[in-house]
Design an enzyme around this catalytic site. Structure first.
Site, PDB file in Angstrom:
ATOM      1  N   ARG A 147      32.858  34.947  43.025  1.00  0.00           N
ATOM      2  CA  ARG A 147      33.694  36.013  42.270  1.00  0.00           C
ATOM      3  C   ARG A 147      33.469  35.782  40.590  1.00  0.00           C
ATOM      4  O   ARG A 147      34.057  34.480  40.384  1.00  0.00           O
ATOM      5  CB  ARG A 147      34.881  36.433  42.650  1.00  0.00           C
ATOM      6  CG  ARG A 147      35.698  37.587  41.899  1.00  0.00           C
ATOM      7  CD  ARG A 147      36.951  38.057  42.099  1.00  0.00           C
ATOM      8  NE  ARG A 147      37.954  37.311  41.475  1.00  0.00           N
ATOM      9  CZ  ARG A 147      39.208  37.144  40.994  1.00  0.00           C
ATOM     10  NH1 ARG A 147      39.780  38.258  41.872  1.00  0.00           N
ATOM     11  NH2 ARG A 147      39.675  36.650  40.251  1.00  0.00           N
ATOM     12  N   ASP A 213      35.552  41.514  40.237  1.00  0.00           N
ATOM     13  CA  ASP A 213      36.828  42.510  40.303  1.00  0.00           C
ATOM     14  C   ASP A 213      37.266  43.150  39.079  1.00  0.00           C
ATOM     15  O   ASP A 213      37.589  42.403  37.943  1.00  0.00           O
ATOM     16  CB  ASP A 213      37.968  41.393  40.664  1.00  0.00           C
ATOM     17  CG  ASP A 213      39.241  42.080  41.480  1.00  0.00           C
ATOM     18  OD1 ASP A 213      39.460  43.269  41.130  1.00  0.00           O
ATOM     19  OD2 ASP A 213      40.107  41.506  42.235  1.00  0.00           O
ATOM     20  N   HIS A 215      39.830  45.095  38.865  1.00  0.00           N
ATOM     21  CA  HIS A 215      41.371  45.167  38.597  1.00  0.00           C
ATOM     22  C   HIS A 215      41.992  46.648  37.975  1.00  0.00           C
ATOM     23  O   HIS A 215      42.526  46.647  37.331  1.00  0.00           O
ATOM     24  CB  HIS A 215      41.809  43.936  37.839  1.00  0.00           C
ATOM     25  CG  HIS A 215      42.742  43.350  38.739  1.00  0.00           C
ATOM     26  ND1 HIS A 215      44.210  43.386  38.414  1.00  0.00           N
ATOM     27  CD2 HIS A 215      42.612  42.523  39.663  1.00  0.00           C
ATOM     28  CE1 HIS A 215      44.937  42.468  39.598  1.00  0.00           C
ATOM     29  NE2 HIS A 215      43.907  42.116  40.174  1.00  0.00           N
ATOM     30  N   GLU A 265      43.536  46.194  47.998  1.00  0.00           N
ATOM     31  CA  GLU A 265      44.633  44.746  48.160  1.00  0.00           C
ATOM     32  C   GLU A 265      46.025  45.447  47.602  1.00  0.00           C
ATOM     33  O   GLU A 265      46.924  44.691  48.151  1.00  0.00           O
ATOM     34  CB  GLU A 265      44.244  43.909  47.134  1.00  0.00           C
ATOM     35  CG  GLU A 265      44.015  44.048  45.650  1.00  0.00           C
ATOM     36  CD  GLU A 265      43.692  42.953  44.722  1.00  0.00           C
ATOM     37  OE1 GLU A 265      42.528  42.500  44.859  1.00  0.00           O
ATOM     38  OE2 GLU A 265      44.272  42.676  43.966  1.00  0.00           O
ATOM     39  N   ARG A 286      39.628  45.779  51.491  1.00  0.00           N
ATOM     40  CA  ARG A 286      40.600  44.427  50.879  1.00  0.00           C
ATOM     41  C   ARG A 286      41.910  44.399  51.282  1.00  0.00           C
ATOM     42  O   ARG A 286      42.688  43.218  50.662  1.00  0.00           O
ATOM     43  CB  ARG A 286      40.573  44.538  49.539  1.00  0.00           C
ATOM     44  CG  ARG A 286      39.046  44.682  49.058  1.00  0.00           C
ATOM     45  CD  ARG A 286      38.204  43.266  48.883  1.00  0.00           C
ATOM     46  NE  ARG A 286      39.140  42.509  47.843  1.00  0.00           N
ATOM     47  CZ  ARG A 286      39.473  41.226  48.019  1.00  0.00           C
ATOM     48  NH1 ARG A 286      39.243  40.660  49.294  1.00  0.00           N
ATOM     49  NH2 ARG A 286      40.175  40.532  47.150  1.00  0.00           N
ATOM     50  N   TRP A 405      46.785  47.022  35.302  1.00  0.00           N
ATOM     51  CA  TRP A 405      46.433  45.708  35.461  1.00  0.00           C
ATOM     52  C   TRP A 405      45.729  45.384  36.793  1.00  0.00           C
ATOM     53  O   TRP A 405      46.287  45.745  37.862  1.00  0.00           O
ATOM     54  CB  TRP A 405      47.688  44.693  35.235  1.00  0.00           C
ATOM     55  CG  TRP A 405      47.166  43.384  35.238  1.00  0.00           C
ATOM     56  CD1 TRP A 405      47.017  42.744  33.933  1.00  0.00           C
ATOM     57  CD2 TRP A 405      47.184  42.438  36.180  1.00  0.00           C
ATOM     58  NE1 TRP A 405      46.623  41.502  34.071  1.00  0.00           N
ATOM     59  CE2 TRP A 405      46.895  41.107  35.286  1.00  0.00           C
ATOM     60  CE3 TRP A 405      47.371  42.380  37.430  1.00  0.00           C
ATOM     61  CZ2 TRP A 405      46.282  39.993  36.136  1.00  0.00           C
ATOM     62  CZ3 TRP A 405      47.075  41.139  38.041  1.00  0.00           C
ATOM     63  CH2 TRP A 405      46.495  40.024  37.406  1.00  0.00           C
TER      64      TRP A 405
END
Ligand code: EZ4
Ligand code: CO
Length: 405
Positions: A147, A213, A215, A265, A286, A405
Site C-alpha cells: 500500500r 487508501d 480514507h 473497515e 475490509r 479522516w
C-alpha cells in the site's frame, strides 16, 4: 464447561489494546480483542460493567447462542462499541472451543482452503524518494503487494504520513489529550497521486501489486476521476474512496472506472453491506474480526460477499491486537473467497505482551498449528504498559472546515 470469569485488560505496549480473558471451570483460557482506536475505554466498560456479569456461568461451548444473546438481548443493536465487545467474547469462545478440540481454529472453520495467506504491507513517505525507500524495504521483507501513501505538496503531514516530526513509521494515533489536526486539499491530491503511481510503477515494475487508501476523503465524482487517472498503472485496489455511509456514491465511481474498490473497515455488521454487496459495488470486503462481531460476525459477512464476487481483505492495522490478527488469519486460511490480508506489522513491545503462534515470511502468513487461536497473553507484561490516552487525527480543509479522516 462453564464460563467462570471474563476480565478486561487495557494495555499500551506502543499503542492501546483492549483484551478480554475468558476462563472456564475446566481451566481453559480464551482471549479476544476489543480494541477500538481512540475509544478503548468505552468498550472496556461495556465489557466489564455489562457483559462480564452475564457471561459467568454460561455454557462456554454455546458460541452462536452467546453471540445472539449479546446482540439481540441488548435491544440496542450494532454500532462499533457493541460489536467490538461482542467480537471479543466471540473470539475468546472460539479460542476455547478450538483448544478443547485440540485443533488450530481454522480446522473448526472448515480446514485449509490454501497453503498460505498472501499479505500486503504499508509503504509511506513525505515525498516520492522517501516512499520509494519504504517500498524497497517492504520488498526486502518479502512483500509482493504494498500500500503506497505519500505526502501531498502543500498539504503538510496527511494520511499515511506521520504528523510527529522525525517519526518515519506511521502510526495513525498520537498520544495526548486531543487529536492532532491535519490539512486536506482534494485538488492538490488529485493532481499529485497519478505521478506517484507512475513513478513507483516505473521504478518497481509491473508485477508489484500497488494498493492505495483514500480514507473516505473524496466526493463521488472526485473518486471516479481518481480511479480513471490511475487505471494505466493498474492498482490492485483503491480503498475507502468516499465516505462509507453513502454507499450509492460507489455507483458513481463504478460508472466511470474499472479500478477495483475496497471498503468496510469502519463497518461493524452484515447490515452495513446490504447495498454494497448485492449491487456489486466493491471487490474487497475490509471488515475486521475485532470490529464486526468476531469470527461469527465476519464469517457471515464474507459468505454474503462471496455470492457477489467480493473477496475477503481483512483489516490488519496495528490498532488491532495480535489476537484480532490471529483470528483473521484462521478465517483467511479456511474461507474460500480469500483476497489478501493487510499486515501493518506490530513491533517490539507488543510481543512482550502477546506471544503469537502465527508467522510471516516471504510475503505470506501461516496461522500456526497451536490449538485455538495460538496467541498467549502475558498479564504481568501487560501491567508494565499502562493505558495512555491517544487519538486518531482529525482533518480540516484549508479554510478550517472539518473534513473526513
Ligand atoms: O486508519 O486502523 O487500512 N487501514 C487503515 C488504518 C486505519 C486505522 C484506524 O484506526 O485505514 O490505518
Ligand atoms: Co484503510
Amino acid at each position: 464447561m462453564r464460563i467462570q470469569s471474563a476480565e478486561v485488560v487495557v494495555c499500551s505496549p506502543g499503542r492501546n489494546f483492549v483484551t478480554l480473558i475468558v476462563t472456564t471451570d475446566e481451566g481453559l483460557v480464551g482471549i479476544g480483542d476489543a480494541t477500538l482506536n481512540g475509544r478503548e475505554l468505552a468498550v472496556a466498560s461495556y465489557l466489564t460493567d455489562h457483559v462480564a456479569p452475564l457471561l459467568e456461568g454460561r455454557d462456554a461451548a454455546a458460541v452462536e447462542d452467546t453471540w445472539q444473546y449479546l446482540y439481540r438481548g441488548a435491544y440496542w443493536r450494532r454500532g462499533p462499541v457493541t460489536m467490538a465487545a461482542i467480537a471479543a467474547v466471540d473470539v475468546a469462545l472460539w479460542d476455547i472451543k478450538a483448544q478443547a478440540a485440540g485443533m488450530p481454529l481454522y480446522q473448526l472453520l472448515g480446514g485449509r482452503s490454501r497453503d498460505s495467506i498472501r499479505a500486503y504491507g504499508h509503504a509511506h513517505g513525505r515525498d516520492i524518494e522517501e516512499l520509494s525507500d519504504s517500498v524497497q524495504a517492504r520488498i526486502e521483507q518479502g512483500f509482493g503487494a504494498v500500500r503506497i501513501q505519500v505526502g501531498i505538496p502543500g498539504n503538510g503531514p496527511g494520511y499515511g504520513i506521520s504528523s510527529v516530526e522525525g517519526a518515519h513509521d506511521y502510526e495513525p494515533a498520537s498520544v495526548g489529550l486531543r487529536p492532532v489536526e491535519e490539512v486536506w486539499d482534494a485538488g492538490s491530491y488529485l493532481r499529485h497521486i497519478p505521478a506517484v503511481f507512475e513513478e513507483v510503477r516505473s521504478r518497481f515494475g509491473a508485477e508489484l501489486d500497488l494498493l492505495h487508501d483514500v480514507h473516505h476523503r473524496l466526493s463521488p465524482i472526485e473518486a471516479a476521476r481518481l480511479g480513471r487517472s490511475l487505471e494505466p498503472f493498474h492498482p490492485f485496489w483503491l480503498e475507502d474512496v468516499t465516505v462509507a455511509e453513502n454507499q450509492r456514491a460507489l455507483r458513481t465511481v463504478r460508472e466511470h472506472t474499472v479500478v477495483p474498490l475496497a471498503m468496510g473497515e469502519t463497518y461493524n455488521s452484515i447490515v452495513d453491506y446490504l447495498q454494497l454487496l448485492p449491487e456489486q459495488l466493491i471487490d474487497y470486503v475490509r471488515s475486521a474480526v475485532t470490529h464486526s462481531g468476531g469470527v461469527t460476525g465476519l464469517k457471515r459477512i464474507l459468505e454474503f460477499g462471496a455470492i457477489y464476487g467480493a473477496k475477503s481483505a481483512t483489516h490488519g492495522p496495528t490498532d488491532i491486537s495480535p489476537v484480532g490478527l490471529a483470528a483473521a488469519l484462521h478465517i483467511d486460511t479456511a474461507h474460500h473467497d480469500f483476497g489478501i490480508q493487510e499486515y501493518m506489522q506490530h513491533t517490539g513491545p507488543v510481543f512482550d505482551v502477546f506471544d503469537v503462534g502465527y508467522a510471516f515470511a516471504d510475503g505470506v502468513f501461516q496461522p500456526g498449528e497451536r490449538p485455538g487461536l495460538g496467541v498467549r497473553f502475558d498479564r504481568e507484561a501487560a501491567a508494565r504498559y499502562p493505558y495512555r490516552q491517544a487519538y486518531l487525527p482529525v482533518n480540516r480543509l484549508r479554510d478550517g472546515t472539518l473534513h473526513d479522516w
